[in-house]
Design an enzyme around this catalytic site. Sequence first.
Site, short mmCIF file in Angstrom:
data_model
loop_
_atom_site.label_atom_id
_atom_site.label_comp_id
_atom_site.label_asym_id
_atom_site.label_seq_id
_atom_site.Cartn_x
_atom_site.Cartn_y
_atom_site.Cartn_z
NE ARG A 1 -21.79 -4.97 4.43
CZ ARG A 1 -20.85 -5.12 3.60
NH1 ARG A 1 -19.85 -5.66 3.77
NH2 ARG A 1 -20.78 -5.08 2.06
CD GLU B 1 -19.04 -3.19 8.61
OE1 GLU B 1 -19.05 -4.09 7.99
OE2 GLU B 1 -17.90 -2.32 8.30
CE LYS C 1 -4.50 0.94 2.14
NZ LYS C 1 -5.41 0.37 2.91
#
Length: 650
Positions: A395, A367, A282
Amino acid sequence: MSLLASISKPADLDSLSQAQLDQLADEIRAFLVESVSRTGGHLGPNLGVVELTMAVHLVFESPRDSIVFDTGHIGYVHKLLTGRQDFDHLRSRGGLSGYPSRAESEHDIVENSHASTSLAWAEGIAKGRRLAGETGTSTVAVIGDGALTGGMAWEALNDIAAHKDLPLVIVVNDNERSYAPTTGGLAEHLAVLRATRSYEQVLSWGRRTISSAPVVGQRAFEALHGMKKGLKDIIAPQVLFEDLGLKYLGPFDGHDISALTTALRRARDFGGPVIVHAITEKGRGYEHARNHVDDQFHAVGVINPETGLPLEIAGRSWTENFSETLCEIGREREDVVAVTAAMLIPVGLRDFAQAYPDRVFDVGIAEQHATTMAAGLSFAGRHPVVAIYSTFLNRAFDQVLMDCALHRQGVTFVLDRAGVTGSDGASHNGMWDFALTSIVPGIRVAAPRDGEQTSIALREAVDVSDGPTLLRFPKGSEPRPVPAVARRGTLDVLARHPAPEGQAQQVQDARVEIEDVPSLALDEPVDVLLVGVGAMAQVAVDAASVIADSGASVQVVDPRWVLPISEDLLTAARSARYVGVIEDHVAANGIGSALAAALAETGEPLAVHRFGLPKEFLDHAGRNEILADAGLTAPVVAEKVVAVLHPALL
Ligand SMILES: Cc1ncc(C[n+]2csc(CCOP(=O)(O)OP(=O)(O)O)c2C)c(N)n1
Ligand SMILES: CC(=O)[C@@H](O)[C@H](O)COP(=O)(O)O
Ligand SMILES: [Mg+2]
């Protein structure tokens, strides 16, 4: 002319030599640093997928082949290679979206930035193509190691593994990070697989040298290959993917275009589901990103490319205020714990985690799991605070409903980025949380209007142990404190025009402690009641001043705890001839709708004018631009109210 400027479509890559491909990668990196430094965006993630994206487009023929990017924030290189190189207004109105966009290109498929969905999308596309009798096409999903920690990814992998002949290529972009280092057993497993990379290197050395030796070469190489397989199984005894029955290739250097294209061609021609494990960095090629400890420039604002330092200084944010208050509570209450879904720093839990490392749980991008685990934590006598972006709680609705609320568990949800976020596009706006929670029996929802009220609401929330509580606030800097002139129960009166005898129309100093006056008259007849919800309170106060100039009497209230609708709010509404509710949420099924329904249930239906967002997916633009588009500004609200009132007033 630069090589990048010569690329208008993926097929333009095919004629480039290896040296030119390497040069193009360098040009793309330089472009990303220069451009995204000016606009802000997901600089780190995209610097990590330059070669990977080029390799995917070299091997697969988009749009004939379908390429799905998980979470979508890693789509910049893809855009550059598919005819979109004007990044000057990235994530701003009229500019490129920060995510794939079908309106922009036929090469873009999944626009939603919610993680872990790519494998399901890709499986569906592959199955659909097979049913349509399409042959010779490929479906590719590019999914990050963070997104791979999401439950949807594993639901898909489980199903994909059952279809051994489904032509599906899954590229795992493994940079060891979500924002922070990726957590959990999968992360550890990927780390082990990365460790076997040295065996790949030995193996390729063997392929190049030993196998070329005359006579014994091939046998020696096969022995080495067998050893490598055996060693790999020793080091990574449970090569998870292979144990699922999925073909696994890798790990490969995700910045080696040649190695990647070779692997992707093998995967493409395999004829069944294949995982290609690419190890990337990254922020690759930009030291300020590589050295950025928090998140390797996962998402930057406008920065100085030379130093990597921000050029925009924002005020104290709603998030920082939450963070401070939670730490105070953490000192007072050892039962309070915190839960995050791979966003510890963005949601404001860093300080709490540093102070109480044993009382913070980062579950990865999960989540649903976070929510139900919180119910378990509550059952075990903790009071969990689940810090999450509003849009990502969507969600976990069933878990809020059937795990937290059904069992009356004392869990507090703190929704950051509620309402319009803007620049991240439609899937990031937190504009549905009232609608979702308004149907949850027993939940109590707060919408604080400023930092001080956020702190008060958080304290009140963690004191509730017989059911879930939730408070929500927007992205960005907290507003000037919005003072109240009076309070009754949970309802604050922010302004009255004209002011009752001896009372100020509007208190200027928010530090004035507001006494709770249970006898406060809320039922004095008034022409207009404006209900300012959360961050819209100041809009309501400002609009009231303009409306009052037309001669109407106006009262502005802030319900503070907006759901369920309070008796005090019903009382205030019944005393008005016109009721307007202003909220940073879809107007349909927001607080205005809840108030109208509550009034109807009492047999006194009253028209409630709802000032909110349209039930639409809103294109990316600035938060204030979108609020203005929706008419959520004081002048527009006032104009609409007076236009309705005037005939009656005349
Ligand atoms: C459901 C959901 N939760 C949280 C986020 C916020 N988010 C955006 S990118 C990201 C990290 C993704 O990590 P990874 O998949 O490894 O991609 P990388 O950024 O490392 O390329 C997170 C948590 C999200 N987009 N979707
Ligand atoms: C892609 C994603 O979901 C996040 O990176 C998001 O872009 C972060 O948004 P904020 O900038 O509001 O933290
Ligand atoms: Mg990652």
